[in-house]
Design a protein around this motif. Structure first.
Motif, PDB file in Angstrom:
ATOM      1  N   ALA A  60      -3.185   3.767  -2.817  1.00 17.19           N
ATOM      2  CA  ALA A  60      -3.437   2.962  -3.351  1.00 17.19           C
ATOM      3  C   ALA A  60      -2.717   2.193  -3.463  1.00 17.19           C
ATOM      4  O   ALA A  60      -1.649   2.275  -3.374  1.00 17.19           O
ATOM      5  CB  ALA A  60      -3.775   3.336  -4.741  1.00 17.19           C
ATOM      6  N   MET A  61      -2.983   1.023  -3.741  1.00 12.69           N
ATOM      7  CA  MET A  61      -2.149  -0.748  -3.678  1.00 12.69           C
ATOM      8  C   MET A  61      -0.954  -0.515  -5.107  1.00 12.69           C
ATOM      9  O   MET A  61      -1.254  -0.088  -5.802  1.00 12.69           O
ATOM     10  CB  MET A  61      -2.268  -1.918  -3.692  1.00 12.69           C
ATOM     11  N   ARG A  62       0.435  -0.561  -4.351  1.00 12.97           N
ATOM     12  CA  ARG A  62       1.291  -0.787  -6.004  1.00 12.97           C
ATOM     13  C   ARG A  62       1.773  -2.168  -5.595  1.00 12.97           C
ATOM     14  O   ARG A  62       2.350  -2.809  -4.952  1.00 12.97           O
ATOM     15  CB  ARG A  62       2.072   0.316  -5.685  1.00 12.97           C
ATOM     16  N   TYR A  94       0.950  -1.510  -0.362  1.00 11.91           N
ATOM     17  CA  TYR A  94      -0.148   0.028   0.012  1.00 11.91           C
ATOM     18  C   TYR A  94       0.723   1.096  -0.099  1.00 11.91           C
ATOM     19  O   TYR A  94       1.531   1.360   1.236  1.00 11.91           O
ATOM     20  CB  TYR A  94      -0.355  -0.036   0.657  1.00 11.91           C
ATOM     21  N   ASP A  95       0.392   1.677  -1.195  1.00 11.58           N
ATOM     22  CA  ASP A  95       1.204   3.630  -1.016  1.00 11.58           C
ATOM     23  C   ASP A  95       0.606   3.900  -0.890  1.00 11.58           C
ATOM     24  O   ASP A  95      -0.084   4.685  -1.414  1.00 11.58           O
ATOM     25  CB  ASP A  95       1.892   3.706  -2.350  1.00 11.58           C
ATOM     26  N   LYS A  96       0.970   4.542   0.559  1.00 14.22           N
ATOM     27  CA  LYS A  96       0.506   5.940   1.331  1.00 14.22           C
ATOM     28  C   LYS A  96       0.153   7.151   0.140  1.00 14.22           C
ATOM     29  O   LYS A  96      -0.500   8.257   0.544  1.00 14.22           O
ATOM     30  CB  LYS A  96       0.501   6.034   2.058  1.00 14.22           C
TER      31      LYS A  96
END
Length: 57
Positions: A48-50, A42-44
């Motif tokens: 979103a998810m990466r 998870y990229d804050k």
């Protein structure tokens, strides 16, 4: 001296090329191939998810 026909010429060329190519191939076979691992994090910053692709020895 014997005559060098087409078949003998090709055989000589293949033998010479294999002598040059075999040492790197044997070294590459002794090492284990690296594995690729796909991680989802998870990229804050984007919210979103990466997917991250890592190479693990």
């Amino acid at each position: 001296m014997t005559k060098l026909n087409r078949r003998a010429f090709l055989a000589t060329g293949v033998a010479a090329a294999s002598v040059r190519a075999l040492p790197p191939v044997t070294v590459a076979l002794k090492t284990r191939p690296a594995r690729r691992v796909l991680e989802l994090v998870y990229d804050k910053s984007i919210g979103a998810m990466r997917a991250i692709d890592r190479i693990v020895p």
